[in-house]
Design an enzyme around this catalytic site. Structure first.
Site, PDB file in Angstrom:
ATOM      1  CE1 TYR A  10       1.222  -1.668  -2.885  1.00  0.00           C
ATOM      2  CE2 TYR A  10       1.254   0.335  -1.562  1.00  0.00           C
ATOM      3  CZ  TYR A  10       0.603  -0.801  -1.998  1.00  0.00           C
ATOM      4  OH  TYR A  10      -0.670  -1.068  -1.557  1.00  0.00           O
ATOM      5  CB  SER A  59      -2.612   2.171  -1.846  1.00  0.00           C
ATOM      6  OG  SER A  59      -1.820   2.465  -0.721  1.00  0.00           O
TER       7      SER A  59
END
Ligand code: ADP
Length: 251
Positions: free
Chosen positions: A154, A141
């Protein structure tokens, strides 16, 4: 581009995983779809078959070693090899500042995003090494190369995916196995559509959307194209690459 390749995709039941599975099938691959969500995974198989492709579904939790061994074995049993592994299943955290993240929430994120990606590579690499090559694409990501407010767990998990990608790339390059990662920024879902509309109408937008220089989220298909390229032999000189496809978010 992927003619006759056997492709294993985790998180193939929705989003980027489904879009990539459909595109890989369109490029000639036979698919093994893995997802926790049975309905989503079966629907992806149906969509592939509808477009004339071949696919099977395996229900599994990528964070459990026995499930990972089972889905790898199912792929080998069905098709005899694994040429492409799109190691993509992942989850997002509840947005919270670090001190407010529950320990259980931290463990949940790490277990799917880090342990799941680790286990997938661990068992697929053994198969690829035995058959003499393969291509792995991990879903990291933009949070794997920078962080956002209220997403430290995250972000840590996706930084770990980047680390696992680079480490495996070094260790398996001499075995004919390439390992790369894609870094999506925001991807359009039902939820993010509202935010995009606000952006386009000049209304309030969260910082990360304002930073999306293209002013819109990605369609899952736009990430799928990148994943297919990295998975294919066309990316023959790429390994350990962390490929950002984010509409300019990290600029
Ligand atoms: P994106 O938009 O980034 O593709 P999604 O949430 O749409 O994200 O897709 C992630 C997929 O991963 C979902 O289909 C979800 O069911 C799957 N998934 C999440 N956790 C697990 C898990 N532990 N095991 C298997 N699949 C999982």
């Amino acid at each position: 581009m992927l003619n006759e390749k056997i492709a294993l995709v985790t998180g193939g039941g929705s989003g980027i995983g489904r879009a990539t599975s459909l595109k890989m099938a369109g490029y000639g691959a036979k698919l093994v779809i893995v997802d926790f969500n049975e309905a989503g995974g079966q629907e992806t198989v149906r969509l592939i078959q509808e477009q004339g492709g071949e696919a099977i579904f395996v229900q599994a939790d990528v964070s459990k070693a026995e499930d990972v061994q089972r889905y790898v074995q199912a792929a080998v049993d069905a098709f005899g090899r694994i040429d492409v592994f799109f190691n993509n299943a992942g989850i997002v955290q509840k947005f919270n500042r670090l001190a407010d993240i529950e320990e259980s929430e931290f463990d949940r994120i790490m277990s799917v995003n880090v342990r799941g990606v680790f286990l997938g590579m661990k068992y697929v690499l053994k198969v690829m090494e035995q058959q003499g090559g393969g291509s792995i694409v991990n879903t990291a990501s933009t949070a794997g190369v920078k962080s956002e407010h209220s997403a430290s767990a995250y972000s840590a998990s996706k930084h770990a995916v980047v680390g696992l990608t680079k480490g495996a790339a070094i260790e398996y390059v001499k075995k004919g196995i390439r390992v790369n990662a894609i870094c999506p920024g925001g991807v359009e879902t039902a939820l993010t559509k509202g935010v995009e509309a606000a952006f386009l109408s000049g209304g309030y937008v969260p910082e990360e959307v304002g930073n999306m220089r293209m002013g819109r989220y990605a369609q899952p298909d736009e990430l799928a194209e990148v994943a297919c390229f990295l998975a294919s032999d066309r990316a023959s000189y790429m390994t350990g690459s962390i490929v950002v496809a984010d509409g300019g978010l990290t600029l």
